[in-house]
Write a protein that holds these residues in place. Structure first.
Motif, PDB file in Angstrom:
ATOM      1  N   THR A 145       0.828  -1.204   0.000  1.00  0.00           N
ATOM      2  CA  THR A 145       0.000   0.000   0.000  1.00  0.00           C
ATOM      3  C   THR A 145       0.862   1.254   0.000  1.00  0.00           C
ATOM      4  OG1 THR A 145      -1.751  -1.194   1.165  1.00  0.00           O
ATOM      5  CG2 THR A 145      -1.857   1.211   1.210  1.00  0.00           C
ATOM      6  N   ARG A 146       1.934   1.251   0.766  1.00  0.00           N
ATOM      7  CA  ARG A 146       2.806   2.426   0.834  1.00  0.00           C
ATOM      8  C   ARG A 146       3.650   2.583  -0.429  1.00  0.00           C
ATOM      9  NH1 ARG A 146       4.876   2.670   7.190  1.00  0.00           N
ATOM     10  NH2 ARG A 146       2.777   2.940   8.084  1.00  0.00           N
ATOM     11  N   LEU A 147       4.058   1.474  -1.008  1.00  0.00           N
ATOM     12  CA  LEU A 147       4.884   1.529  -2.217  1.00  0.00           C
ATOM     13  C   LEU A 147       4.075   1.903  -3.460  1.00  0.00           C
ATOM     14  CD1 LEU A 147       7.103  -1.677  -1.857  1.00  0.00           C
ATOM     15  CD2 LEU A 147       7.937   0.675  -1.819  1.00  0.00           C
ATOM     16  N   LEU A 148       2.896   1.299  -3.592  1.00  0.00           N
ATOM     17  CA  LEU A 148       2.158   1.363  -4.846  1.00  0.00           C
ATOM     18  C   LEU A 148       0.962   2.302  -4.813  1.00  0.00           C
ATOM     19  CD1 LEU A 148       1.971  -2.483  -5.606  1.00  0.00           C
ATOM     20  CD2 LEU A 148       3.889  -0.919  -5.946  1.00  0.00           C
ATOM     21  N   GLY A 149       0.540   2.728  -3.615  1.00  0.00           N
ATOM     22  CA  GLY A 149      -0.726   3.433  -3.481  1.00  0.00           C
ATOM     23  C   GLY A 149      -1.846   2.429  -3.256  1.00  0.00           C
ATOM     24  N   HIS A 150      -2.946   2.895  -2.682  1.00  0.00           N
ATOM     25  CA  HIS A 150      -3.999   1.986  -2.254  1.00  0.00           C
ATOM     26  C   HIS A 150      -4.661   1.256  -3.420  1.00  0.00           C
ATOM     27  CE1 HIS A 150      -7.518   1.325   0.773  1.00  0.00           C
ATOM     28  NE2 HIS A 150      -6.635   0.354   0.822  1.00  0.00           N
ATOM     29  N   SER A 151      -4.895   1.960  -4.527  1.00  0.00           N
ATOM     30  CA  SER A 151      -5.604   1.346  -5.654  1.00  0.00           C
ATOM     31  C   SER A 151      -4.819   0.186  -6.253  1.00  0.00           C
ATOM     32  CB  SER A 151      -5.889   2.401  -6.729  1.00  0.00           C
ATOM     33  OG  SER A 151      -6.550   1.829  -7.838  1.00  0.00           O
ATOM     34  N   HIS A 152      -3.534   0.408  -6.553  1.00  0.00           N
ATOM     35  CA  HIS A 152      -2.713  -0.670  -7.118  1.00  0.00           C
ATOM     36  C   HIS A 152      -2.544  -1.814  -6.113  1.00  0.00           C
ATOM     37  CE1 HIS A 152      -1.911   1.258 -10.820  1.00  0.00           C
ATOM     38  NE2 HIS A 152      -1.051   2.148 -10.370  1.00  0.00           N
ATOM     39  N   ALA A 153      -2.350  -1.462  -4.842  1.00  0.00           N
ATOM     40  CA  ALA A 153      -2.183  -2.506  -3.826  1.00  0.00           C
ATOM     41  C   ALA A 153      -3.425  -3.383  -3.733  1.00  0.00           C
ATOM     42  CB  ALA A 153      -1.864  -1.875  -2.475  1.00  0.00           C
ATOM     43  N   MET A 154      -4.606  -2.753  -3.761  1.00  0.00           N
ATOM     44  CA  MET A 154      -5.845  -3.525  -3.700  1.00  0.00           C
ATOM     45  C   MET A 154      -5.999  -4.431  -4.919  1.00  0.00           C
ATOM     46  SD  MET A 154      -7.618  -3.151  -0.913  1.00  0.00           S
ATOM     47  CE  MET A 154      -5.982  -3.356  -0.190  1.00  0.00           C
ATOM     48  N   ASP A 155      -5.557  -3.948  -6.063  1.00  0.00           N
ATOM     49  CA  ASP A 155      -5.619  -4.764  -7.284  1.00  0.00           C
ATOM     50  C   ASP A 155      -4.853  -6.069  -7.080  1.00  0.00           C
ATOM     51  OD1 ASP A 155      -5.717  -5.790  -9.843  1.00  0.00           O
ATOM     52  OD2 ASP A 155      -4.991  -3.985 -10.831  1.00  0.00           O
ATOM     53  N   LEU A 156      -3.666  -5.977  -6.486  1.00  0.00           N
ATOM     54  CA  LEU A 156      -2.860  -7.175  -6.261  1.00  0.00           C
ATOM     55  C   LEU A 156      -3.395  -8.002  -5.093  1.00  0.00           C
ATOM     56  CD1 LEU A 156       0.783  -5.820  -6.730  1.00  0.00           C
ATOM     57  CD2 LEU A 156      -0.671  -6.980  -8.398  1.00  0.00           C
ATOM     58  N   ILE A 157      -3.716  -7.325  -3.995  1.00  0.00           N
ATOM     59  CA  ILE A 157      -4.101  -8.036  -2.773  1.00  0.00           C
ATOM     60  C   ILE A 157      -5.434  -8.766  -2.930  1.00  0.00           C
ATOM     61  CG2 ILE A 157      -4.797  -7.701  -0.363  1.00  0.00           C
ATOM     62  CD1 ILE A 157      -2.696  -5.410  -0.257  1.00  0.00           C
ATOM     63  N   LEU A 158      -6.392  -8.141  -3.575  1.00  0.00           N
ATOM     64  CA  LEU A 158      -7.722  -8.753  -3.692  1.00  0.00           C
ATOM     65  C   LEU A 158      -7.796  -9.813  -4.780  1.00  0.00           C
ATOM     66  CD1 LEU A 158     -10.078  -5.656  -3.240  1.00  0.00           C
ATOM     67  CD2 LEU A 158      -9.381  -7.346  -1.532  1.00  0.00           C
ATOM     68  N   THR A 159      -7.143  -9.563  -5.912  1.00  0.00           N
ATOM     69  CA  THR A 159      -7.301 -10.485  -7.047  1.00  0.00           C
ATOM     70  C   THR A 159      -6.296 -11.620  -7.046  1.00  0.00           C
ATOM     71  OG1 THR A 159      -5.797  -9.319  -8.556  1.00  0.00           O
ATOM     72  CG2 THR A 159      -8.075  -8.513  -8.430  1.00  0.00           C
ATOM     73  N   GLY A 160      -5.121 -11.404  -6.449  1.00  0.00           N
ATOM     74  CA  GLY A 160      -4.077 -12.425  -6.483  1.00  0.00           C
ATOM     75  C   GLY A 160      -3.434 -12.599  -7.841  1.00  0.00           C
ATOM     76  N   ARG A 161      -3.754 -11.737  -8.796  1.00  0.00           N
ATOM     77  CA  ARG A 161      -3.227 -11.916 -10.160  1.00  0.00           C
ATOM     78  C   ARG A 161      -1.743 -11.578 -10.228  1.00  0.00           C
ATOM     79  NH1 ARG A 161      -2.841  -7.483 -13.782  1.00  0.00           N
ATOM     80  NH2 ARG A 161      -3.255  -5.459 -12.813  1.00  0.00           N
ATOM     81  N   GLY A 162      -1.082 -12.152 -11.216  1.00  0.00           N
ATOM     82  CA  GLY A 162       0.320 -11.874 -11.424  1.00  0.00           C
ATOM     83  C   GLY A 162       0.544 -10.727 -12.389  1.00  0.00           C
ATOM     84  N   ILE A 163       1.585  -9.954 -12.163  1.00  0.00           N
ATOM     85  CA  ILE A 163       1.965  -8.880 -13.082  1.00  0.00           C
ATOM     86  C   ILE A 163       3.449  -9.008 -13.396  1.00  0.00           C
ATOM     87  CG2 ILE A 163       0.177  -7.314 -12.243  1.00  0.00           C
ATOM     88  CD1 ILE A 163       2.436  -5.793 -10.757  1.00  0.00           C
ATOM     89  N   CYS A 164       3.850  -8.464 -14.523  1.00  0.00           N
ATOM     90  CA  CYS A 164       5.261  -8.513 -14.891  1.00  0.00           C
ATOM     91  C   CYS A 164       5.594  -7.337 -15.802  1.00  0.00           C
ATOM     92  CB  CYS A 164       5.615  -9.843 -15.570  1.00  0.00           C
ATOM     93  SG  CYS A 164       4.774 -10.127 -17.135  1.00  0.00           S
ATOM     94  N   GLY A 165       6.863  -7.197 -16.118  1.00  0.00           N
ATOM     95  CA  GLY A 165       7.326  -6.237 -17.110  1.00  0.00           C
ATOM     96  C   GLY A 165       6.888  -4.808 -16.865  1.00  0.00           C
ATOM     97  N   ASP A 166       6.400  -4.179 -17.929  1.00  0.00           N
ATOM     98  CA  ASP A 166       6.056  -2.767 -17.868  1.00  0.00           C
ATOM     99  C   ASP A 166       4.972  -2.475 -16.839  1.00  0.00           C
ATOM    100  OD1 ASP A 166       7.908  -2.160 -19.815  1.00  0.00           O
ATOM    101  OD2 ASP A 166       6.466  -2.261 -21.465  1.00  0.00           O
ATOM    102  N   GLU A 167       4.024  -3.403 -16.648  1.00  0.00           N
ATOM    103  CA  GLU A 167       2.984  -3.153 -15.653  1.00  0.00           C
ATOM    104  C   GLU A 167       3.575  -3.113 -14.251  1.00  0.00           C
ATOM    105  OE1 GLU A 167      -1.523  -4.502 -14.350  1.00  0.00           O
ATOM    106  OE2 GLU A 167      -0.296  -5.909 -15.505  1.00  0.00           O
ATOM    107  N   ALA A 168       4.516  -4.010 -13.977  1.00  0.00           N
ATOM    108  CA  ALA A 168       5.160  -4.015 -12.666  1.00  0.00           C
ATOM    109  C   ALA A 168       5.932  -2.725 -12.440  1.00  0.00           C
ATOM    110  CB  ALA A 168       6.090  -5.216 -12.539  1.00  0.00           C
ATOM    111  N   LYS A 169       6.580  -2.223 -13.483  1.00  0.00           N
ATOM    112  CA  LYS A 169       7.325  -0.972 -13.360  1.00  0.00           C
ATOM    113  C   LYS A 169       6.380   0.210 -13.227  1.00  0.00           C
ATOM    114  CE  LYS A 169      11.435   1.321 -15.162  1.00  0.00           C
ATOM    115  NZ  LYS A 169      10.962   2.709 -15.192  1.00  0.00           N
TER     116      LYS A 169
END
Length: 257
Positions: A145-169
């Motif tokens: 949450t502190r690194l990515l902001g609440h919206s991006h953190a919730m996207d990862l925390i709630l969905t469990g989906r994987g991200i890579c490459g440009d999206e991760a950056k």
């Protein structure tokens, strides 16, 4: 087999999780070894930057759930080290994650614990433990949450989906991207840059950035000034000013510091 390997390259400590048979998942004993390795790095005055990575093309697949059945599961207590080892520590020196393959579940939490993350284009970040009902207990809900902001953190925390490459950056979980197989060399190059700077000043600014989360704005500003005054008193600032006056390091030239 040593589950944690430590290699010193000049002033850089490369700490590697070495359980490739389990995609470098961390069991209880390995968590203890990781925590001890980072304590030793922090206490070693010859070492300036640490790199956390995994062997054989995988950063870390999280906690080793299979180890629970053998009595070697991760320690989940309110005190002491984190379940994955060093995740409750605030070291005095920077740590860079060099990420190939999977950095998921507890592995993502280890990556988020590091100051910076250098990742291969195809490295995968994700809260994969979402599917198994395993909670984030190594700082994931806080640091993401502190690194990515609440919206991006919730996207990862709630969905469990994987991200890579440009999206991760773009999200901010990866600071630098490299070609596949080059994350460690990229992290070493970045670590060498950090090693070249005046260390007391860099570590002081780093500490202020971490400690400010717990303080009000006036308290944080005062603490920043207190730390800065200690750097100035050390003589490091005056030494840098002399180098600047002598013509070194100007116009953004970091090769002359």
């Amino acid at each position: 087999m040593n589950n944690v390997l430590v290699e010193k390259i000049d002033e850089i400590s490369v700490i590697s999780i070495n359980r490739p048979h389990a995609r470098n998942a961390v069991d209880g004993p390995t968590a203890t070894l990781l925590a001890d390795a980072f304590r030793e790095f922090d206490a070693d005055n010859t070492q300036k930057v640490a790199i956390l990575t995994g062997t054989e093309g995988t950063f870390c697949a999280g906690a080793d759930l299979k180890a629970v059945s053998t009595g070697n599961g991760n320690r989940v207590k309110l005190d002491g080290d984190g379940p994955m080892g060093p995740t409750r520590m605030l070291l005095g020196k920077p740590v860079i994650a060099a990420i190939e393959g999977f950095a998921v579940a507890g592995g993502l939490e280890l990556a988020a614990w590091c100051d910076l993350r250098v990742a291969a284009q195809d490295a995968i970040f994700g809260v994969y433990c979402r599917r198994w009902g395993v909670p984030l207990v190594d700082g994931g809900t806080v640091r993401l949450t502190r690194l990515l902001g609440h919206s991006h953190a919730m996207d990862l925390i709630l969905t469990g989906r994987g991200i890579c490459g440009d999206e991760a950056k773009q999200m901010g979980i990866a600071n630098r991207l490299t070609n596949k197989g080059e994350a460690l060399s990229g992290a070493i190059a970045l670590a060498r840059e950090l090693c070249a700077f005046p260390q007391k000043c860099m570590r002081s600014d780093r500490l202020s950035s971490y400690e400010q989360w717990n303080l009000s704005i006036p308290e944080a500003l005062q603490y920043e000034t207190e730390l800065g005054r200690e750097v100035i008193k050390s003589g490091e600032t005056a030494e840098g000013a002399k180098r600047f006056a002598g013509g070194r390091g100007r116009h953004g030239n970091f090769n002359e510091i």
